[in-house]
Design an enzyme around this catalytic site. Sequence first.
Site, PDB file in Angstrom:
ATOM      1  N   GLY A   5       0.789  -1.230   0.000  1.00  0.00           N
ATOM      2  CA  GLY A   5       0.000   0.000   0.000  1.00  0.00           C
ATOM      3  C   GLY A   5       0.818   1.274   0.000  1.00  0.00           C
ATOM      4  O   GLY A   5       0.366   2.317  -0.481  1.00  0.00           O
ATOM      5  N   GLU A   6       2.038   1.243   0.514  1.00  0.00           N
ATOM      6  CA  GLU A   6       2.859   2.440   0.584  1.00  0.00           C
ATOM      7  C   GLU A   6       3.405   2.788  -0.788  1.00  0.00           C
ATOM      8  O   GLU A   6       3.830   1.929  -1.544  1.00  0.00           O
ATOM      9  CB  GLU A   6       4.013   2.224   1.570  1.00  0.00           C
ATOM     10  CG  GLU A   6       3.558   1.956   2.996  1.00  0.00           C
ATOM     11  CD  GLU A   6       4.733   1.758   3.936  1.00  0.00           C
ATOM     12  OE1 GLU A   6       5.850   2.200   3.577  1.00  0.00           O
ATOM     13  OE2 GLU A   6       4.552   1.174   5.016  1.00  0.00           O
ATOM     14  N   SER A   7       3.402   4.087  -1.070  1.00  0.00           N
ATOM     15  CA  SER A   7       3.825   4.545  -2.396  1.00  0.00           C
ATOM     16  C   SER A   7       5.291   4.246  -2.659  1.00  0.00           C
ATOM     17  O   SER A   7       5.678   3.892  -3.777  1.00  0.00           O
ATOM     18  CB  SER A   7       3.572   6.054  -2.526  1.00  0.00           C
ATOM     19  OG  SER A   7       4.289   6.761  -1.505  1.00  0.00           O
ATOM     20  N   LYS A  48       7.060   1.732  -1.484  1.00  0.00           N
ATOM     21  CA  LYS A  48       7.192   0.315  -1.778  1.00  0.00           C
ATOM     22  C   LYS A  48       6.705   0.001  -3.184  1.00  0.00           C
ATOM     23  O   LYS A  48       7.311  -0.799  -3.908  1.00  0.00           O
ATOM     24  CB  LYS A  48       6.420  -0.507  -0.754  1.00  0.00           C
ATOM     25  CG  LYS A  48       7.009  -0.464   0.653  1.00  0.00           C
ATOM     26  CD  LYS A  48       6.250  -1.390   1.599  1.00  0.00           C
ATOM     27  CE  LYS A  48       6.890  -1.399   2.982  1.00  0.00           C
ATOM     28  NZ  LYS A  48       6.204  -2.315   3.911  1.00  0.00           N
ATOM     29  N   ILE A  49       5.585   0.641  -3.564  1.00  0.00           N
ATOM     30  CA  ILE A  49       5.078   0.442  -4.927  1.00  0.00           C
ATOM     31  C   ILE A  49       6.119   0.905  -5.938  1.00  0.00           C
ATOM     32  O   ILE A  49       6.356   0.250  -6.964  1.00  0.00           O
ATOM     33  CB  ILE A  49       3.751   1.190  -5.114  1.00  0.00           C
ATOM     34  CG1 ILE A  49       2.676   0.605  -4.182  1.00  0.00           C
ATOM     35  CG2 ILE A  49       3.303   1.135  -6.563  1.00  0.00           C
ATOM     36  CD1 ILE A  49       1.371   1.364  -4.219  1.00  0.00           C
TER      37      ILE A  49
END
Length: 1458
Positions: A656-658, A660-661
């Site tokens: 969900g974290e940007s 990490k994406i």
Amino acid sequence: MGDLSTQSRYNGFIGEVVKPSKGAFACMINSEIGAVLAVMRRNVRWGVRNVADDDQLEHSLIRSLKELRKQIFSWGHQWKNVDPVVYLQPFLDVIKSDETGAPITGVALSSIYKILILDVLDLDTVNIEEAMHLIVDAVTSCRFEVTDPASEEVVLMKILQVLLACMKSKVATRLSNKHVCMIATTCFRIVHQASSKGELLQRIARHTMHELIRCIFSHLPEIGNIEHEMAKGSLSSTSGVVGAQNGNLVLGSTLVENGNVSTVRDGPSALAPDTSSPPMVKSSSDTNTIKSGKKDREDAQHDERLMSAPFGIPCMVEILQFLCSLLNVIENIGIGTKSNPVAYDEDVPLFALGLINSSIELGGPSFNKHPKLLAIIQEELFRNLMQFGLSRSPLILSTVCSIVLNLYYHLRSELKVQLEAFFSCVLLKLAQSRHGSSYQQQEVALEALVDLCRQQTFVAEMYANYDCDITCSNVFEDIANLLSKSAFPVNGPLSAMHILALDGLASMLMGMAERIGNELPISNEASTDHEGYEAFWTSKCQNYSDPNSWIPFARKMKHFKRKLAIGADHFNRDPKKGLEFLQEIHLLPDKLDPESVASFFRYTTGLDKNLIGDFLGNHDEFCVQVLREFVKTFDFSDMNLDSALRVFLGTFRLPGESQKIQRVLEAFAERYYDQSPHILCDKDAALLLSYSLILLNTDQHNVQVKKKMTEEDFIRNNRLINGGKDLPRDYLSELYHCICENEIQMIPDQGAGFSVMTPSRWINVVQKSKESTPFIACDSRALLDHDMFSILSGPTIAAISVVFDQAEQKDVLQMCIEGFLAVAKISAHYHFGVVLDDLVVSLCKFTNLSTPLSIEEAIVSFGDDARARMATTTVFTIANSYGDYIHSGWENVLDCVLTLHKLDLLPAHLATDAADEIESSSDHERGKPATSSLQRLQTAPAAIPQKSSSLIGRFSQFLSFDMEEPRMYPTEEELAAQQLLREIVQECHIDNIFMESKFLQAESLLQLVNAIILAAGRFSKGTRVMDDEDTAVFCLDLLITMTLNNRDRILIIWQKVYEHISDIVRQKAVPCTLVEKAVFGLLKVCQRLLPYKENITDELLKSMQLILKLDARVADAYCEPITQEVMHLVKANATHIRSHLGWRTIISLLFITARHPEASGFGFEALTFIMSEGAHLLPSNYVLCVDAAREFAESRVGEVERSISALDMMADSVVCLVRWSYETQNAAEGEAAMKVIREIGEMWLRLVRGLRAVCLDQREEVRNHAILMLQSALGGVDGIQIPNALWFQCFDHVVFTLMDDLLEIAHGSSSKEYWKMEGTLVLATKLLSKAFLQSLQDLSQQPSFCKLWLGVLDRMERCMNVKFRGKRSEKMHELVPELLKNTLLVMKTTGILMPSDNLGGESFWQLTWLHVKNIAPSLQSKVFSEQELEQVRAKHQKTTGVPSKDGAVLIPAKETTV
């Protein structure tokens, strides 16, 4: 060249037709011309018309027919050289003309059909290719006026007839790919148009289409691989365009509405495509397809060349593609549209699926040779099968399952992943009601699974290819669990579904059972001891076609897979601890490396996808390295970006974290650009476009987004992202529609249950199929049956048991029994003892033999219950056939046996073979009739004589105490039921279990013995004394039977048997049947086994000491028969008994019988057998036998002759001592020899002591004979080196004491106790004299000789003074002096008694004569002359100066003794 063989051949599709002669053929053509003209003349249009100048002009069609008529008879016998176009063209012109009506066209079509089937056209015919092409062109473009519906349908049927005849003709191989496609297209149009026509036309059209497809694909096995032909460029499967003669004829390009093949009434009709129809959905460019990055289409010239070639693979590719497109049309047109009434009906997919099934049935494994055909099956066909497999229509589902079965049978080696997906997402899902499927769907799916299970290699291949592959699901386990659960009737009665599932289980089991004995010499145990970490994620087998290579590999991978499942569970609970656990079990290296962790995330099923996403998106350096290795496991070559994203995001959930994406997508974009750099200029473009696609996916498929992004918005948002340039609009448009129509699953399936096959998942399936390991093909050998059965056995036994419990139909019960027997056979073969025990326990519950009913009720109930009878038969069949591997299950088998015994249903010899045979055999040897124990009990007399030699006689009185009341006679129903059960029990061969127990393996044998002992102990605690004792006796019989039958390995069970018998002997204080069986069973075992088992002779004989521990009452009751059996044992086995311990047991038993009035006879007979002539006397038993003989000699139970015989045997035994002494002197030397000599001397001393004891017997004959035998024993030792010390002991403790005792008896005896003691004392005195003389030479030099001599003189003196009844004995007065005189003479002669020079002191000479003077004063002068005496006196006077007194006897001082 990829076309059909041009060899002339007969298809076999048409019946054999006799080829007409050339003249007859001309007549036939003439007849057909006349027929067409006749029909044409009916219409005024074709009549003669008047024109100017009276010229008569005919229509060109009529004129061409007439011209042909003029020529046909002029060709004579040159027909073979005649171009068939010449005589076909007039008919074809009529068919193509739009001016002709339906009747005329129909007749012309009939003429063409007749020419085709008469076999006139063959491969040698001139210009045959053009002729066939013209026929196809004309018929496919047939045009006619429709006057009535009936005539129209007739023409359409004839068109179908002609086109099918073209394909069935021998010259069909000359057709081009294009014309074959035209035939197929035309036939399908007629099928489609017939939907609005009559029923007959519909059926004929469909039948013709099926025949056509079968005819086309029947040629596939004859076609060689044309891969090289299509290397330059293949017929594009994306367009399906085949050049047609009249315009663009697109095979399957349209699915036109009703009226496509229009026959306009009173107007021209054309069999031509309807351009107004919706375009065909192209499957390979479909947004649902797995192909991205397709090759460019070949140019039109290449297509034309390829389609003009003789028909082969290209047309089959087009036709198969077309059939698959029919399924695609249903998907894309949708159900809501009513423009095509067939589109939303099951009719079209059923029809298409049926055609596909026909093509696969005939093409078979030949599809594997042609990549294009195989690709269609692998991708488009299977995708549609996955979709239609979930159809609510049972007909469609059934057809789909038939196709899959054919595909598995023919092409499973190329469809590994596709088959796994179908099994998991369709069949296994539908077969379970909890997924919302209807009963009909469940039944069809289950039938399909059962059909597959009936295939010889299906089960083994499922296990080898899927369950032993760490990247695949456990298909075999899922099928086994499904069938097991489906066979369970949970809350309702047994249904057809349960029976069907049972059939599947039975098929699996029977297949394994049939393969038994056809194994490879490979260990069934997997090598699971792997030290350290092994990079198994990507390991491959060296040879997937060699079982010796892939079987160990598959077992190893299955071992890893099981461990991975445990590791995945640990990881899902705590990722950090989970990785540590994986290191502990060596699934990850001791020092974690990114590659191994990435492989764990990529290939392990059951992992939490959220945890994987969080780990991959973490900023930790190790996690970043794992992410890089993770993306390297994907192959994005030739994939569209959306397809690559679907594959990538299907393995984890995007965090969900940007940030990490960002990290995850950057890694993906870099990998994708490296492998597919066709349109994108750099990885940044791939990253931006990936972000854009994810945003578009969220926008289009999130219900909370009201205003959706349009195509223009998407294109505008992605301007200038490709290195400052725009991406191609078509490319972006295609991506937009792909995302809009098929959502990218952002929450991937977690692996629980069976997922739905979405387009995204299908892409993953196809991608996985490109990377999967080769399909392992199994054969009829048992390759992995051991491993599979370990998984299948538990659920299967439970399921079959439940069905067996509830089923009432006999065929179902029989199916269950066959399943049970198959389980037993497999369990025994692979040594699954626990499984076999569970099976036996389960079956025994159905026998009803443990139900606490009365005997009458049990017999009737058991007789009425077919289930119980079948279960009983099966239990004992298993026990007889596979008893080697039954362990704890023997307890249940014994319960059934004991119940049958109580019901009196067992064979008579089963209960009497062990113990009762003992008596019957003994009686038979003694000439007595053998009777069973039951007969003896029933005929036991009321009064038993006090003395009886019968085995049962002495204790039968105890049985009468517990006699039951007389029972009522059984009813006819009971008798019938009992007779039926007896027959069933006889078929069970229960006796073989125990009689053939010698073939059981050691562990099973011991378990059976334990079960019998346990059963005996359990029943002994009941309430009914007679029943309990009967049960215990029966169990003991079985034990004895098994002991006797296992004599070659008696050590395995003897300790258990002995302990059981010992418990019985110790616990029973009164005579009873049980203790009798125990005692005589023990004797029988010893008697039977002693000749065969020398190594346990002592152990067996030691066990007989139990008899000595019998209670006095019990021992007295059975003493006679026990002794009798011991006698038989001795006679049969005396040569086998060598040890002192063994003989001590035997002789002890004989010893105690000496004073028993009934047993002494047998005891003495046994002892006589041992001692007579020293036959079986040994140093180990000599003393024992002597003691026993003495006991019999002293016993007054028998006659005097028995005592005398005992004394004879004692005396005769000296011969053995002499023999042993002689053998020792010759064989041994030194200390060993001296030791043996001493032992022999001790035996002799024991013998004479025994005889001395009997010499005091009150019976004159016995004591006198004993003295004689003692004399014999003393005199028979010349060959024995008796030590002097033993001689002195003999005189002190034997001879002297005997004389003393006899003198005392003579002095104080009464007439009532001892008779005729005078004679006895005479014999004893003679014994004294002879014994002294015999030992004189050896003992005279000993220091104690004088004492010995004085003892002899003292006894003689007392004998002289003895009185009998107050009177002096004359016999003794005569005997003693005479004996003494002889003794003195001998002593004089030997120089022992000589006058001494030393006449002072008490010398030997003086002492002798002092005692002799008291006995017989005149003996000195009789022994020594007067002259010898005078010389002695003179010498004495000269020496001392004192004259000796008369009678003085002197002896030198040196010879004085004590």
